[in-house]
Structures are given as C-alpha cells and as structure tokens.
Design a protein around this motif. Structure first.
Motif, short mmCIF file in Angstrom:
data_model
loop_
_atom_site.label_atom_id
_atom_site.label_comp_id
_atom_site.label_asym_id
_atom_site.label_seq_id
_atom_site.Cartn_x
_atom_site.Cartn_y
_atom_site.Cartn_z
N ARG A 190 28.90 -10.89 -7.82
CA ARG A 190 29.04 -12.01 -8.40
C ARG A 190 29.39 -11.87 -9.89
O ARG A 190 30.39 -12.77 -10.22
CB ARG A 190 27.54 -12.60 -8.57
N ASN A 201 35.01 -19.08 -4.46
CA ASN A 201 34.74 -20.05 -3.55
C ASN A 201 35.36 -19.63 -2.09
O ASN A 201 35.05 -20.50 -1.05
CB ASN A 201 35.38 -21.23 -3.80
N VAL A 241 28.75 -20.89 3.05
CA VAL A 241 28.53 -21.45 1.99
C VAL A 241 26.94 -21.48 1.72
O VAL A 241 26.41 -21.15 0.94
CB VAL A 241 29.40 -22.62 1.73
N LEU A 242 26.43 -22.06 2.65
CA LEU A 242 24.91 -22.18 2.87
C LEU A 242 24.14 -20.91 2.57
O LEU A 242 23.16 -20.74 1.84
CB LEU A 242 24.62 -22.84 4.29
N ARG A 244 25.80 -18.01 1.25
CA ARG A 244 25.96 -17.78 -0.12
C ARG A 244 24.99 -18.35 -1.13
O ARG A 244 24.71 -17.69 -1.95
CB ARG A 244 27.15 -18.24 -0.49
N LYS A 245 24.72 -19.73 -1.05
CA LYS A 245 24.03 -20.29 -1.90
C LYS A 245 22.36 -19.72 -1.98
O LYS A 245 21.92 -19.66 -2.82
CB LYS A 245 23.96 -21.73 -1.64
N GLU A 246 22.11 -19.45 -0.66
CA GLU A 246 20.64 -18.80 -0.39
C GLU A 246 20.65 -17.33 -1.32
O GLU A 246 19.69 -17.07 -1.69
CB GLU A 246 20.44 -18.53 1.24
N SER A 249 22.03 -17.98 -5.12
CA SER A 249 21.04 -18.93 -5.80
C SER A 249 22.15 -19.78 -6.73
O SER A 249 21.57 -20.26 -7.57
CB SER A 249 19.95 -18.29 -6.67
N ILE A 250 23.23 -19.79 -6.13
CA ILE A 250 24.30 -20.61 -6.98
C ILE A 250 25.30 -21.21 -5.88
O ILE A 250 25.53 -20.71 -5.00
CB ILE A 250 24.90 -19.92 -7.93
#
Length: 250
Positions: A190, A201, A241-242, A244-246, A249-250
C-alpha cells in the motif's frame, strides 16, 4: 510488452534470482526448521528440496507475451519447492486457477501464458500457517528474513505492476488481515502505491484458488447482489475491490 516494459521485467527477474540465492545462502538452517514445522503440524512426509523458491516460469516469458495479470499467492508449498518444479502455483490450487480461466474464456486469460505469478514470500512451507512456526523456532534471524522477503517482494511487485500496467490480484487474503503472517507485505504494498492511484485502482483482493474458494466466493457475491446478468469481468472486479477495502480499510 513494449521494449521498455520488457527491459523492466528482465531487470526485475535478474534481481529476483539474485535475492533468492542471497536468502538461501543466509539461512542454511531453513531446511531443518521447515521439517520441524511440518512435523509439528503432522504433515505427511515429503522431500524437502528447496528452502527459498524462485519461480522458473518467469524464465519462459518472452517480449511477445501479453501479460494481463500479476497474481500473488501466499508462499511456495510442497509441489512448488520440488527441484523438478521450482514453479509457483503448480499444485492443486494452481490447477484450479488454470481450469477456471480455461472454462471462462471470455476473460481472455491463459493462466500459464498471460499471468506473472509471484508470492508474498518465496520462503517455503507445506502450509502457509507453518511460516509462523518457522519464524518462531528460527529466532530473530529467520523472523527477519521472512519479514525482509515480504518487504522486498511487495516493493518490487508494486513497481513491476506499475511499469507493466497490468491488474494485480492478491489471492489468499486471510493472512493479510490484522495479526496475519503477511501484514508486512500488505502495508508495504500500500505504501509503495500510495502516490500512484492509477496502479492502486488496478489492485484486487480475492480468496485463494485452493479448495475452490475463489469461484465459490465469486458465485456467492453474484447471487447476493443479483448480478447474474452482469459481465463476469465486471463481477470479478467488484468483488476484488470489495475485498481490497476490507483488507486495506481504504
């Protein structure tokens, strides 16, 4: 690949080979530690042949190849470390991945031709969870080697991903969670892509191919969100993406 991309890949591969040899030479005790971790976990006997594994499939890539994905597994398992292989994702999980892309030809991906396969660390263990035992039993030097290998792989993979303009798939996210074995890889990746939103992205996170978890998770996502009529690639990206956010945390 363009001429510039091919040069970047070749430089990466040469440096990767050198690091593998450095890591192997720095930790001759790894074989004993890997054997002990397998014994503790009651893993059936198998030949321990390569402690830190280079992916020989990288040597088969040519400048004419159309690289569409960089897929990041966990670490080399029993099949991957065999001297006759020294290739990543050639065990059951790899066969499942290969079959998945073959059956879903609309994705336009040949898993053995259009994909660069890397790992979060090249240090072998029969099961990923055994890395924790190896790290603990090996003391500070081995713990540092496993940590260093994650940092190196994350930084170099992020740069390769950005240079080639591919998608980057992190498969096997359980050990990316807090207190997981691969938190160092997660955070380094990250940070390495923090200033490159276009590359960030194109990062997607999924469950592993092993035990069909990737297709099962995708099917559940499609059903839960009533996405049966959406293109498969679109559903894969949304799920990636779901997760990835989990994980990030972004």
């Amino acid at each position: 690949m363009t001429e510039e991309q091919w040069k970047y890949f070749c430089d990466f591969n040469k440096e990767f080979k050198q690091k593998i040899e450095e890591w192997k030479a720095s930790a001759p005790e790894l074989t004993r530690l890997q054997q002990e971790a397998a014994r503790i976990a009651k893993t059936p006997d198998y030949p321990f042949e390569t402690t830190v594994v280079y992916n020989r499939s990288l040597d088969d890539i040519t400048p004419e190849d159309d690289i569409k994905l960089i897929v990041i597994g966990d670490n080399p398992g029993k099949d991957e470390q065999l001297a006759k292989n020294n290739r990543y994702l050639v065990g059951q999980a790899g066969k499942i991945a290969e079959g998945y892309f073959r059956r879903n030809s609309e994705l336009g991906v040949d898993f053995r031709k259009n994909v660069i396969i890397l790992n979060k660390t090249p240090v072998h263990s029969a099961k990923t969870a055994q890395l924790k035992t190896i790290s603990k039993q090996g003391g500070p030097s081995i713990a540092e080697l496993i940590k260093e290998s994650q940092i190196w792989m994350a930084e170099k993979t992020a740069a390769l991903h950005a240079a080639l303009g591919t998608e980057l798939w992190l498969v096997g996210y359980s050990e990316l969670k807090e207190k997981g074995m691969f938190c160092q890889y997660r955070d380094t990746l990250r940070n390495a892509l923090a200033e490159n939103p276009a590359a960030w992205n194109r990062v997607y996170v999924f469950q592993h191919f092993s035990m069909n978890r990737f297709p099962i998770d995708l099917t559940d996502f499609i059903k839960a969100n009533k996405k049966e009529n959406a293109p498969l690639e679109s559903n894969i990206h949304e799920l990636g993406v779901l997760h990835r956010k989990e994980i990030f945390s972004i």
